[in-house]
Write a protein that holds these residues in place. Structure first.
Motif, PDB file in Angstrom:
ATOM      1  N   THR A 111      44.408  40.374  34.271  1.00 45.15           N
ATOM      2  CA  THR A 111      44.312  40.921  32.922  1.00 45.15           C
ATOM      3  C   THR A 111      44.672  39.852  31.887  1.00 45.15           C
TER       4      THR A 111
ATOM      5  N   ALA B 120      42.772  38.351  41.679  1.00 44.81           N
ATOM      6  CA  ALA B 120      41.987  39.193  40.788  1.00 44.81           C
ATOM      7  C   ALA B 120      42.112  40.665  41.208  1.00 44.81           C
ATOM      8  N   PRO B 121      42.013  41.588  40.263  1.00 45.65           N
ATOM      9  CA  PRO B 121      41.671  41.330  38.869  1.00 45.65           C
ATOM     10  C   PRO B 121      42.860  40.777  38.070  1.00 45.65           C
TER      11      PRO B 121
ATOM     12  N   SER C 274      42.125  35.073  29.202  1.00 55.09           N
ATOM     13  CA  SER C 274      41.075  36.095  29.304  1.00 55.09           C
ATOM     14  C   SER C 274      41.200  36.819  30.641  1.00 55.09           C
ATOM     15  N   GLU C 275      40.504  37.898  30.775  1.00 62.16           N
ATOM     16  CA  GLU C 275      40.547  38.635  32.033  1.00 62.16           C
ATOM     17  C   GLU C 275      39.579  38.017  33.045  1.00 62.16           C
ATOM     18  N   VAL C 276      39.865  38.245  34.319  1.00 63.93           N
ATOM     19  CA  VAL C 276      38.970  37.807  35.394  1.00 63.93           C
ATOM     20  C   VAL C 276      38.743  39.003  36.308  1.00 63.93           C
ATOM     21  N   GLU C 277      37.499  39.418  36.435  1.00 63.17           N
ATOM     22  CA  GLU C 277      37.181  40.573  37.257  1.00 63.17           C
ATOM     23  C   GLU C 277      37.203  40.201  38.741  1.00 63.17           C
ATOM     24  N   ARG C 278      37.436  41.211  39.577  1.00 62.94           N
ATOM     25  CA  ARG C 278      37.426  41.009  41.019  1.00 62.94           C
ATOM     26  C   ARG C 278      35.992  40.841  41.511  1.00 62.94           C
ATOM     27  N   SER C 279      35.792  39.979  42.495  1.00 64.13           N
ATOM     28  CA  SER C 279      34.457  39.753  43.059  1.00 64.13           C
ATOM     29  C   SER C 279      33.978  40.963  43.852  1.00 64.13           C
TER      30      SER C 279
ATOM     31  N   GLY D  88      38.345  36.388  42.644  1.00 59.64           N
ATOM     32  CA  GLY D  88      37.818  36.667  41.320  1.00 59.64           C
ATOM     33  C   GLY D  88      36.415  36.150  41.127  1.00 59.64           C
ATOM     34  N   LYS D  89      35.767  36.606  40.074  1.00 59.66           N
ATOM     35  CA  LYS D  89      34.442  36.113  39.736  1.00 59.66           C
ATOM     36  C   LYS D  89      34.511  34.697  39.179  1.00 59.66           C
TER      37      LYS D  89
END
Length: 409
Positions: free
Chosen positions: A353, A350-351, A386-391, A314-315
């Motif tokens: 939600t 990640a990702p 919170s969401e975590v976006e994929r790197s 994740g980012k």
């Protein structure tokens, strides 16, 4: 000096009152109290020994009626024929108080007669209609108990009567004088399933009387409103009496914002005092009301000790973990509420939600009574705040390569 003696005297009174509450003992052979939403046991006295339950049996009979309706196999308007077996019992004033002259009634009428007037013939008629025979229905009752993990009960009929009243209609290979037997714990489990899965049953059990085929039927629950031993909050559930069982009662009441089930089996003095079972139940409910309260340890949307879940690819490497719903528990009023939660989080990929499960928060209850809980201790899911976006994919690839080297090379 007088002031010091006065303070000591007050402390002795307070200490004695606390000891008295802790030493409470219900005047019955078997007893149990449990809070419904958490399943926490609040009081128990020889609650795991099977004994006679008499007409308390009928809460299981009615549970299976509700289940059949819920599954679409039956309706409240379904017509139920009254067999000769069930009808002839109405002539015996010792076992029935509801006439069945019409020989056909609706499920709704028979359930009302079963719960309000404890009509044995009504319970038998429902059992025969659902399963084809009372014996087959008893097998259904046993199967349901097994599903709930109850293995120490002994059932021989759907009404709770002693077999001596049933003639040739007794359960195959059962003793001529056999009776249904369960523990107080078993009864509490059944009652909890009934009122949580089918709460509308309380609309029936809170009635003190009802119309049945042109006559009025009356309750035996004297703790309902306007009855001789009325207690505010009580809205069910079922009495039972036989020579073997003694005076029994499973009650449900709202106490301090808690839904409580109290089971009393063989109340002391029940043979001479018609109110004995209600007096015992009242004392148990008083004890519960004075000693316990329902508290929220963790509110929905809040975190416990800034808990986080680890995130792969994740980012962000972590995500804040918050309670999906309120964590409500029952505690003694004098209990310290701090440091009573164990938070367990997990690693997610990640990702991620928002609202995705990342762990659990479990109540660490060190004040267990009897077996503690009817099921598991209270717990809630912890979810991503919170969401975590994929790197970026190259970074993800590089991280996986590094992990592989570290683990295997």
């Amino acid at each position: 000096m007088k002031k010091i003696l006065g303070i000591i005297f007050i402390l002795l009174i307070f200490w004695g009152g606390t000891a008295k509450a802790d030493d409470f003992e219900a005047a019955a052979e078997h007893a149990l109290a449990v809070e419904v939403s958490t399943g926490k046991i609040l009081y128990e006295k020889d609650a795991t020994t099977p004994d006679g339950i008499a007409s308390i049996t009928k809460i299981l009979t009615v549970y299976l009626v509700y289940k059949e309706i819920d599954q679409g196999h039956l309706s409240w308007d379904s017509k139920v024929a009254i067999s000769d077996y069930a009808y002839h019992l109405t002539a015996n004033s010792d076992v029935s108080n509801v006439p069945m002259e019409d020989r056909e009634y609706t499920v709704d009428q028979l359930v009302n007669a079963t719960l309000i007037a404890s009509a044995n013939s009504a319970a038998i008629a429902l059992a025969e209609h659902i399963a084809g025979s009372e014996a087959a229905f008893v097998d259904m009752m046993q199967a349901q108990l097994q599903d709930w993990g109850i293995s120490d009960a002994s059932l021989v009929n759907a009404s709770g009567l002693n077999n001596t009243y049933l003639g040739e209609n007794i359960y195959p290979e059962s003793e001529p004088d056999a009776e249904n037997q369960m523990s107080a714990l078993d009864v509490a489990i059944i009652a909890r399933h009934l009122i949580t899965e089918y709460p509308d049953v309380l609309k029936i059990t809170q009635q003190t009387s009802a119309a049945f085929a042109g006559t009025t039927i009356n309750t035996y629950n004297y703790m309902l409103a306007d009855m001789p031993y009325a207690r505010e909050g009580v809205d069910g559930l079922k009495t039972g009496t036989t020579e073997l069982a003694g005076a029994c009662f499973v009650a449900t009441s709202n106490e301090n914002g808690m839904r409580v089930i109290a089971v009393v089996m063989n109340a002391e003095g029940g043979e001479e005092n018609d109110y004995a079972r209600f007096e015992v139940t009242n004392s148990i409910l008083d004890y519960v009301q004075n000693q316990f309260e329902l508290v929220t340890l963790l509110s929905a949307g809040d975190s416990y000790n800034s808990s986080t879940g680890s995130v792969l690819d994740g980012k962000k490497k972590i995500v804040e973990a918050v309670a999906k719903s309120d964590l409500k528990v029952v505690q003694k009023k004098s209990d310290n509420q701090s440091d009573k939660i164990i938070a367990n989080t997990q690693t997610v990929t990640a990702p991620v939600t928002k609202g995705q499960t990342v762990g659990t928060a479990v109540y660490a209850d060190n004040d267990l009574i009897g077996s503690g809980y009817l099921e598991a201790v209270p717990r809630v899911e912890l979810v991503a705040q919170s969401e975590v976006e994929r790197s970026f994919f190259l970074k993800v690839w590089w991280n996986h390569f590094v992990n592989y080297v570290n683990d295997y090379l």
